[in-house]
Structures are given as structure tokens and as C-alpha cells.
Scaffold this motif. Structure first.
Motif, PDB file in Angstrom:
ATOM      1  N   LYS A  37       0.841  -1.201   0.000  1.00 10.86           N
ATOM      2  CA  LYS A  37       0.000   0.000   0.000  1.00 10.86           C
ATOM      3  C   LYS A  37       0.879   1.254   0.000  1.00 10.86           C
ATOM      4  CE  LYS A  37      -3.700  -2.590   0.789  1.00 10.86           C
ATOM      5  NZ  LYS A  37      -4.784  -2.786  -0.204  1.00 10.86           N
ATOM      6  N   THR A  38       0.319   2.333  -0.529  1.00 12.92           N
ATOM      7  CA  THR A  38       1.010   3.621  -0.525  1.00 12.92           C
ATOM      8  C   THR A  38       0.168   4.635   0.247  1.00 12.92           C
ATOM      9  OG1 THR A  38       2.062   3.200  -2.660  1.00 12.92           O
ATOM     10  CG2 THR A  38       1.929   5.491  -1.942  1.00 12.92           C
ATOM     11  N   ALA A  39       0.827   5.350   1.158  1.00 12.69           N
ATOM     12  CA  ALA A  39       0.140   6.335   1.979  1.00 12.69           C
ATOM     13  C   ALA A  39       0.841   7.687   1.862  1.00 12.69           C
ATOM     14  CB  ALA A  39       0.117   5.884   3.439  1.00 12.69           C
ATOM     15  N   LEU A  40       0.049   8.745   1.831  1.00 13.70           N
ATOM     16  CA  LEU A  40       0.575  10.098   1.720  1.00 13.70           C
ATOM     17  C   LEU A  40       0.045  10.916   2.890  1.00 13.70           C
ATOM     18  CD1 LEU A  40       0.660  12.181  -1.585  1.00 13.70           C
ATOM     19  CD2 LEU A  40       0.164  13.253   0.614  1.00 13.70           C
ATOM     20  N   ILE A  41       0.940  11.571   3.619  1.00 12.47           N
ATOM     21  CA  ILE A  41       0.548  12.361   4.785  1.00 12.47           C
ATOM     22  C   ILE A  41       1.113  13.770   4.645  1.00 12.47           C
ATOM     23  CG2 ILE A  41       0.564  12.536   7.297  1.00 12.47           C
ATOM     24  CD1 ILE A  41       1.761   9.308   5.830  1.00 12.47           C
ATOM     25  N   THR A  42       0.276  14.780   4.707  1.00 13.47           N
ATOM     26  CA  THR A  42       0.770  16.161   4.677  1.00 13.47           C
ATOM     27  C   THR A  42       1.220  16.575   6.077  1.00 13.47           C
ATOM     28  OG1 THR A  42      -1.425  17.150   5.093  1.00 13.47           O
ATOM     29  CG2 THR A  42      -0.803  16.750   2.793  1.00 13.47           C
ATOM     30  N   GLY A  43       2.232  17.431   6.120  1.00 14.40           N
ATOM     31  CA  GLY A  43       2.753  17.880   7.403  1.00 14.40           C
ATOM     32  C   GLY A  43       3.317  16.734   8.224  1.00 14.40           C
ATOM     33  N   ALA A  44       4.075  15.837   7.559  1.00 13.87           N
ATOM     34  CA  ALA A  44       4.504  14.592   8.199  1.00 13.87           C
ATOM     35  C   ALA A  44       5.870  14.668   8.863  1.00 13.87           C
ATOM     36  CB  ALA A  44       4.509  13.460   7.170  1.00 13.87           C
ATOM     37  N   ASN A  45       6.472  15.847   8.907  1.00 13.42           N
ATOM     38  CA  ASN A  45       7.815  15.931   9.484  1.00 13.42           C
ATOM     39  C   ASN A  45       7.803  16.119  10.996  1.00 13.42           C
ATOM     40  OD1 ASN A  45       6.977  18.750   8.422  1.00 13.42           O
ATOM     41  ND2 ASN A  45       8.497  19.217   9.984  1.00 13.42           N
ATOM     42  N   THR A  46       6.632  16.379  11.567  1.00 12.48           N
ATOM     43  CA  THR A  46       6.569  16.610  13.006  1.00 12.48           C
ATOM     44  C   THR A  46       5.170  16.325  13.534  1.00 12.48           C
ATOM     45  OG1 THR A  46       7.059  18.238  14.748  1.00 12.48           O
ATOM     46  CG2 THR A  46       5.900  19.042  12.807  1.00 12.48           C
ATOM     47  N   GLY A  47       5.043  16.231  14.866  1.00  9.09           N
ATOM     48  CA  GLY A  47       3.749  16.122  15.514  1.00  9.09           C
ATOM     49  C   GLY A  47       2.928  14.913  15.104  1.00  9.09           C
ATOM     50  N   ILE A  48       1.622  15.120  14.960  1.00  6.20           N
ATOM     51  CA  ILE A  48       0.694  14.045  14.622  1.00  6.20           C
ATOM     52  C   ILE A  48       1.043  13.420  13.277  1.00  6.20           C
ATOM     53  CG2 ILE A  48      -1.723  13.485  14.128  1.00  6.20           C
ATOM     54  CD1 ILE A  48      -2.503  15.792  15.985  1.00  6.20           C
ATOM     55  N   GLY A  49       1.368  14.244  12.301  1.00  9.32           N
ATOM     56  CA  GLY A  49       1.697  13.734  10.975  1.00  9.32           C
ATOM     57  C   GLY A  49       2.880  12.791  10.998  1.00  9.32           C
ATOM     58  N   TYR A  50       3.896  13.131  11.782  1.00 11.16           N
ATOM     59  CA  TYR A  50       5.075  12.261  11.897  1.00 11.16           C
ATOM     60  C   TYR A  50       4.691  10.921  12.513  1.00 11.16           C
ATOM     61  CZ  TYR A  50       9.445  10.321  13.622  1.00 11.16           C
ATOM     62  OH  TYR A  50      10.484   9.469  13.893  1.00 11.16           O
ATOM     63  N   GLU A  51       3.882  10.953  13.559  1.00 11.84           N
ATOM     64  CA  GLU A  51       3.486   9.713  14.236  1.00 11.84           C
ATOM     65  C   GLU A  51       2.640   8.826  13.319  1.00 11.84           C
ATOM     66  OE1 GLU A  51       4.641   8.670  16.985  1.00 11.84           O
ATOM     67  OE2 GLU A  51       5.630  10.490  17.687  1.00 11.84           O
ATOM     68  N   ILE A  52       1.802   9.440  12.500  1.00  9.79           N
ATOM     69  CA  ILE A  52       1.009   8.662  11.536  1.00  9.79           C
ATOM     70  C   ILE A  52       1.932   8.012  10.517  1.00  9.79           C
ATOM     71  CG2 ILE A  52      -0.719   8.795   9.710  1.00  9.79           C
ATOM     72  CD1 ILE A  52      -1.968  11.157  11.243  1.00  9.79           C
ATOM     73  N   ALA A  53       2.876   8.793   9.997  1.00  7.07           N
ATOM     74  CA  ALA A  53       3.820   8.260   9.013  1.00  7.07           C
ATOM     75  C   ALA A  53       4.654   7.127   9.612  1.00  7.07           C
ATOM     76  CB  ALA A  53       4.737   9.383   8.516  1.00  7.07           C
ATOM     77  N   LEU A  54       5.079   7.300  10.846  1.00  4.39           N
ATOM     78  CA  LEU A  54       5.869   6.276  11.534  1.00  4.39           C
ATOM     79  C   LEU A  54       5.066   4.990  11.675  1.00  4.39           C
ATOM     80  CD1 LEU A  54       8.424   5.499  13.155  1.00  4.39           C
ATOM     81  CD2 LEU A  54       7.295   6.445  15.193  1.00  4.39           C
ATOM     82  N   ASP A  55       3.806   5.102  12.052  1.00 10.55           N
ATOM     83  CA  ASP A  55       2.943   3.930  12.199  1.00 10.55           C
ATOM     84  C   ASP A  55       2.765   3.214  10.866  1.00 10.55           C
ATOM     85  OD1 ASP A  55       0.632   2.601  14.027  1.00 10.55           O
ATOM     86  OD2 ASP A  55      -0.084   2.843  11.980  1.00 10.55           O
ATOM     87  N   PHE A  56       2.501   3.968   9.802  1.00  9.31           N
ATOM     88  CA  PHE A  56       2.320   3.361   8.483  1.00  9.31           C
ATOM     89  C   PHE A  56       3.593   2.650   8.017  1.00  9.31           C
ATOM     90  CE2 PHE A  56      -1.142   6.642   7.102  1.00  9.31           C
ATOM     91  CZ  PHE A  56      -2.023   6.049   7.986  1.00  9.31           C
TER      92      PHE A  56
END
Length: 319
Positions: A37-56
Motif C-alpha cells: 500500500k502507498t500512503a501520503l501524509i501532509t505535514g509529516a515531518n513533526t507532531g501528529i503527521g510524523y506519528e502517523i507516518a511512523l505507524d504506516f
């Protein structure tokens, strides 16, 4: 003595609230694997976005970090790769304060990706003031938090239709509940108050509702996800006279970014929630919408936004 008693009551009340908040923290327990799967997260370098990206990334997904700051994004990318062993994590630059940047970003994504399974519209600002206008002439908070995510999502819809069971997650906020004076016909007008942040999150809810209707009977579902009050860098943008107060409250009462990421993650991976297409989620469960909205209002909001972002007929892939 009365003053001491009041202070004592405030301290005890704060402790009780803190304990309650700790006990009500919810974690996404889904073990869904995202390999392939491919996932795209905006604002992923910090905060909530980073944690979402890390989980994925931990779940094996190809993760696209859509960020404005290249240096911080590359640092986050390296950290995720080193922490997960998943080297399929990439950075793509986007400036949500520019519609031209959004369009260039979409073209880049379409050239490098043949499918997109998860889109998380996470990036947001808390900027206030009439001087905060974008190059497109919009209030910064309105364009970054709503207009550009709208444009980004619509332009990526055809790519997401190539994937099975794709999902779009729009982060909203409890501030949408208390936003006042919203007039769908005046979305493009600069106001410059703190209330604008709540209005942008209300617009994201209306966007989610209308998007779900337009994606009806297709294999793309969309959800509004309220992460709760989270200790993130967004509060660095609060007015100076509110900064110290925000600093105290976020350290004592707010969730950590990892805790705040749980609801968006849940909406992205949980099985069986497709029947809740277009609904709002808090603490990993569906709740009643923050406001009573009619289909006509969400449609009107969509139509006006479509004009503001200057969508061309060949850029619209929805009914």
C-alpha cells in the motif's frame, strides 16, 4: 484563607481532570498490514503527521512525507527509516499556501506513483491576522487548512480510484464545534481572527460529507478525524499574549502526538468502518457531527471552494 482554598480546589480539580484524560486515552489496536500500500501524509515531518507516518512505515507501507520544509522532512524521513527498517519512505515537497505548488506536487506524485491507498490531510496552521495572506490572495489559515487540502484531494482522486478500498482522512478539531459566524458565501473573505481556525475545521467536515456523497458506490471512503487536544508545534503560532497560557495547558492537559495520531490511524486502517463513510471520529469511534449540516450546505461549500481554487473541468474526477 479563601484564596488558599480556591487554589487548593483548582489544584485538585486539575489533578482529577488529568487523571480522567489519562484514563480515557484510546489506542488503535488494528494490526492491519500495509505492505503493498502507498500512503501520503501532509505535514509529516513533526507532531501528529510524523506519528502517523511512523505507524504506516511500521506496517510496511510505502510512505510519502508531503512537507514544506525540506530539511526537517529529510530528517524525519531518516528517523523513520532508521526506526522501522522500512526504506520505502520518501519526501515530496509541497507548500499548501500556494495553489501552484499543490498542482506541481500532484503532477510529481502521479509521475512516480501508480496507485495511492491512503491520503491523510493533516497539515494545518493557527495563524491569525489580516496580514497573513497567501500569493493567491487568501487568508493563510483558510488556504493551508482547507482550500489547498480540498484541491490536493480532488486532484489525487483519479489516482486513488486505481486502488482498491482507498481512504481519505481529513483531520478536524473540536474547535469546529465552537466556530461561530460561519457564512459559506463569505469563505474567501479575509477576517483574521482566531475563530477562523475553527471555521477551517468546520469546512473540512463539510468537505468530508460532500466528498463521501460524490464518491458514492466507488471504492474510496472518507472520514473526519478529530485527534483531540494535542501538544504539537502548531501552538508556536499562537498570539504572544496567549503563548504562555497555551504552553501550560498543552503540557499538563493535552495528548502527546503519538496519542493524538491514534484516531487518524484508526480511520486509515480499521476494518468494517466503510459504512460510516463521511462521518466524524473521535477517540477511535464514530460520534455525532459537531454541527447540524444539510446536504445543501455541504454542496454549496463545495461549489464555492471549487471556484476559489480554480478547478478546471479536466481536473474534476468526481460526479
Amino acid at each position: 484563607m479563601n484564596i488558599l482554598f480556591i487554589i487548593f480546589i483548582l489544584i485538585i480539580s486539575s489533578i482529577i481532570i488529568k487523571i480522567y484524560l489519562r484514563l480515557t486515552i484510546v489506542k488503535c489496536n488494528s494490526q492491519m498490514c500495509l505492505i503493498g500500500k502507498t500512503a501520503l501524509i501532509t505535514g509529516a515531518n513533526t507532531g501528529i503527521g510524523y506519528e502517523i507516518a511512523l505507524d504506516f512505515a511500521k506496517r510496511g507501507a510505502r510512505v510519502i512525507l508531503a512537507c514544506r520544509n525540506e530539511q526537517k522532512a529529510n530528517e524525519a524521513c531518516r528517523k523513520i527509516i532508521n526506526g522501522t527498517g522500512n526504506e520505502n519512505v520518501v519526501v515530496k515537497l509541497i507548500d499548501l499556501s500556494s495553489f501552484a505548488s499543490v498542482r506541481a506536487f500532484v503532477e510529481d506524485v502521479k509521475k512516480s506513483e501508480d496507485h495511492l491507498n491512503i491520503l491523510v490531510n493533516n497539515a494545518a496552521v493557527l495563524e491569525v491576522g489580516l496580514n497573513s495572506l497567501t500569493e493567491d490572495g487568501n487568508l493563510l489559515v483558510m488556504q493551508v487548512n482547507y482550500f489547498s487540502p480540498f484541491l490536493l484531494t480532488v486532484l489525487l482522486t483519479d489516482l486513488m480510484r486505481k486502488s482498491k478500498s482507498s481512504r481519505i482522512i481529513n483531520l478536524t478539531s473540536v474547535m469546529a464545534r465552537v466556530a461561530h459566524g460561519f457564512n459559506v458565501n463569505k469563505m474567501g473573505n479575509a477576517v483574521g481572527t482566531l475563530n477562523d481556525y475553527g471555521i477551517t475545521k468546520l469546512c473540512m467536515i463539510l468537505f468530508t460529507i460532500e466528498l463521501a456523497r460524490r464518491l458514492d458506490e466507488r471504492e474510496i471512503t472518507t472520514y473526519s478525524a478529530d485527534p483531540g487536544l494535542v501538544n504539537t508545534e502548531i501552538f508556536k503560532q499562537t498570539p504572544s499574549n496567549m503563548h504562555n497560557l497555551a504552553k501550560f495547558f498543552k503540557r499538563f492537559f493535552f495528548k502527546t502526538p503519538e496519542e493524538g495520531a491514534q484516531t487518524p490511524i484508526y480511520c486509515s486502517v480499521a476494518k468494517g468502518i466503510e459504512k460510516f463513510n463521511g462521518e466524524n471520529f473521535v477517540d477511535c469511534q464514530k460520534i455525532k457531527r459537531y454541527t447540524i449540516v444539510e446536504r445543501q450546505q455541504s454542496k454549496q461549500c463545495w461549489d464555492i471552494t471549487e471556484k476559489i481554487v480554480s478547478l478546471k473541468p479536466n481536473e474534476i474526477y468526481l460526479s
